[in-house]
Motif scaffolding. Sequence first.
Motif, PDB file in Angstrom:
ATOM      1  N   ILE A 103      -1.617   2.837  22.497  1.00  0.00           N
ATOM      2  CA  ILE A 103      -0.812   2.810  21.490  1.00  0.00           C
ATOM      3  C   ILE A 103       0.193   1.469  22.358  1.00  0.00           C
ATOM      4  CG2 ILE A 103       1.095   3.286  20.434  1.00  0.00           C
ATOM      5  CD1 ILE A 103      -0.240   6.050  20.196  1.00  0.00           C
ATOM      6  N   ILE A 159       0.140  11.717  15.526  1.00  0.00           N
ATOM      7  CA  ILE A 159       1.097  10.460  16.082  1.00  0.00           C
ATOM      8  C   ILE A 159      -1.002  10.703  16.066  1.00  0.00           C
ATOM      9  CG2 ILE A 159       0.861   9.199  17.669  1.00  0.00           C
ATOM     10  CD1 ILE A 159       3.863  10.823  18.139  1.00  0.00           C
ATOM     11  N   CYS A 173      -2.510   7.016  14.721  1.00  0.00           N
ATOM     12  CA  CYS A 173      -3.040   5.994  14.886  1.00  0.00           C
ATOM     13  C   CYS A 173      -4.473   5.891  14.751  1.00  0.00           C
ATOM     14  CB  CYS A 173      -2.486   5.780  16.211  1.00  0.00           C
ATOM     15  SG  CYS A 173      -1.074   5.940  16.124  1.00  0.00           S
ATOM     16  N   CYS A 208      -0.859   2.228  14.631  1.00  0.00           N
ATOM     17  CA  CYS A 208      -1.007   3.037  14.071  1.00  0.00           C
ATOM     18  C   CYS A 208       0.412   2.976  13.013  1.00  0.00           C
ATOM     19  CB  CYS A 208       0.911   4.022  15.523  1.00  0.00           C
ATOM     20  SG  CYS A 208       0.096   4.080  16.489  1.00  0.00           S
ATOM     21  N   TRP A 223       3.621  10.205  10.685  1.00  0.00           N
ATOM     22  CA  TRP A 223       2.969  10.727  11.172  1.00  0.00           C
ATOM     23  C   TRP A 223       2.507  11.923  10.920  1.00  0.00           C
ATOM     24  CZ3 TRP A 223       6.910  11.078  15.988  1.00  0.00           C
ATOM     25  CH2 TRP A 223       6.782   9.689  16.480  1.00  0.00           C
ATOM     26  N   TRP A 271      -4.421   6.776   8.913  1.00  0.00           N
ATOM     27  CA  TRP A 271      -3.057   5.548   8.686  1.00  0.00           C
ATOM     28  C   TRP A 271      -2.278   5.455   7.575  1.00  0.00           C
ATOM     29  CZ3 TRP A 271      -4.489  -0.129   8.157  1.00  0.00           C
ATOM     30  CH2 TRP A 271      -3.639  -1.645   8.906  1.00  0.00           C
ATOM     31  N   ALA A 285       5.428   4.830  18.247  1.00  0.00           N
ATOM     32  CA  ALA A 285       4.368   6.448  18.328  1.00  0.00           C
ATOM     33  C   ALA A 285       4.219   6.418  19.934  1.00  0.00           C
ATOM     34  CB  ALA A 285       2.690   5.339  17.535  1.00  0.00           C
TER      35      ALA A 285
END
Length: 458
Positions: free
Chosen positions: A45, A351, A355, A363, A367, A372, A384
């Motif tokens: 991330i 998350i 993502c 991301c 959430w 996505w 994230a």
Amino acid sequence: MRWRSLGSLGGAAALALLLQGQLVRSDIPIEVTSTDSLKAAGKAIAAPMWEFYLQNQTEGIPGKLTDTWYVAGAMFMTLMQYWQVSGDNQYNSVVSHDMMFQAGRNYDYFDSNYSQWLGNDDQMFWGLAAITASETGFPEVKGKPTWTSLARAVATMQMNRWDTSTCNGGITWQIHPWQAGYTLRNSISNGGLFQLAARLARFTHNSTYIEWAEKIFNWSLDSPLIKEEINWFVADSTSGDNNCVDSGDMQWSYNYGTYLVGSAVMYNITQDEKWLRRTKGLLGRLSTHFFPKEYGGNVFSEVACEKLHTCDRNMLNFKGWTSLWMAMTAWMVPETRAIITPKLQGSAVAIGKQCDGETDNLCGNRWYQDTWDGIKGLEVQMAALGGITSNLMLLANTSPKTVDNNPNAKEQFLDTYSDDTPDALPHITTGDRVGSWILTVLWGSGVVAAAWWLIKQK
Ligand SMILES: *[C@@H]1O[C@H](CO)[C@@H](O)[C@H](O)[C@H]1NC(C)=O
Ligand SMILES: *[C@@H]1O[C@H](CO)[C@@H](O)[C@H](O)[C@H]1NC(C)=O
Ligand SMILES: *[C@@H]1O[C@H](CO)[C@@H](O)[C@H](O)[C@H]1NC(C)=O
Ligand SMILES: *[C@@H]1O[C@H](CO)[C@@H](O)[C@H](O)[C@H]1NC(C)=O
Ligand SMILES: *[C@@H]1O[C@H](CO)[C@@H](O)[C@H](O)[C@H]1NC(C)=O
């Protein structure tokens, strides 16, 4: 929809797809009790976040993102906390350089390039980044002031801005009378300084900061910002225009988060029961309002804007910072762990699913959504990363350092920064007041809390 079901394709076909690189979108698998799994997720991330950072700097000025100044400071805060619990140090040298560069010519995060249009909250985020450096043991820079000194410079300047001309105190949102929003006293500015004072108090053991933290919290309770009597409701802002009799009540998670972590730190230092009560009260509302039942109750959602996709670039960040502050609360007040852990763990799993954007784990913002949501950029990556880092914090066998185990970060007393008390500022003209006047009118119609985000174009 995710593109994970390559297993049903032949190996060669799957490889061809992979090489094309187009359709291969996959979740990040998250095992919330595995440090290795969380570290891998953090790495995946952080990488696109860093790409956005490198691409979006204004004319290559280190630590200055186009159209915003504080976001990079908040990103460094997140990255240092991430580094402490993951050991991933690949960004450290640039973070260190750019953090110090933006401290500016007077080492106060108030460089004259920007100081004319900054709000207290903008400067405050850099102060929080600096104290995070001290607490995480982030290396000091030879020949430069310590990180604690930079945090102290921010806190000292802001304490000097304590304004009793109306409302019995508080600091204003904007710093200069010519700025739209100058008369507003908002929760993130006051709660941010409160948090910074509490963390400085814990790090340095200097009781002046304890007194300030106490004073700011007292004032916040006396003002309409924190309403203990309605179950620790935290309003967004109040206004000096009418002596703080009412409030703009938009609900944002970071307002809760900042008062929460400051209270937790104060309890850790003082062990005074009132701080425990405040910590638990604020956590109670935060952990229910922003973790809606409709998503199972354990997935963080910035409820005021997420569903309609109206979160602006500031709001996209709130969940990330607040997650970090929740984890720090669990560190400071271990008895809150049982409430905080499922909230942060549920969010981390979510998350991992959110993502799966494009080819490189972009991301989104929601959430709670399995795939996505199409929003991309530095801010959603940062949020994230904050969510994942908060889980690493829960598993880490560590806690924020103090001057006792990080003596290199001892505060120094710089007096290079300039005095910017309101009296020292130029007089406002009718033209300059237009923004505030508009705010006053909007206040009357009850939409000011929404409006100030629109006005805050930075
Ligand atoms: C201030 O602006 C000048 C001119 O754009 C730039 O060279 C310098 O790096 C900036 N300083 C900071 C701290 O952003
Ligand atoms: C404590 O902090 C305050 C405010 O920064 C400062 O004026 C004072 O000198 C500090 N006291 C000590 C003992 O360092
Ligand atoms: C905060 O309020 C409490 C209770 O009213 C009071 O005892 C205390 O002195 C106040 N502290 C400061 C620093 O204002
Ligand atoms: C303060 O924080 C430390 C470090 O996380 C923790 O071990 C300790 O129990 C906390 N103290 C209190 C009173 O909660
Ligand atoms: C800055 O980041 C955005 C994503 O937030 C991206 O779409 C844009 O292309 C970047 N700007 C530049 C100049 O690269």
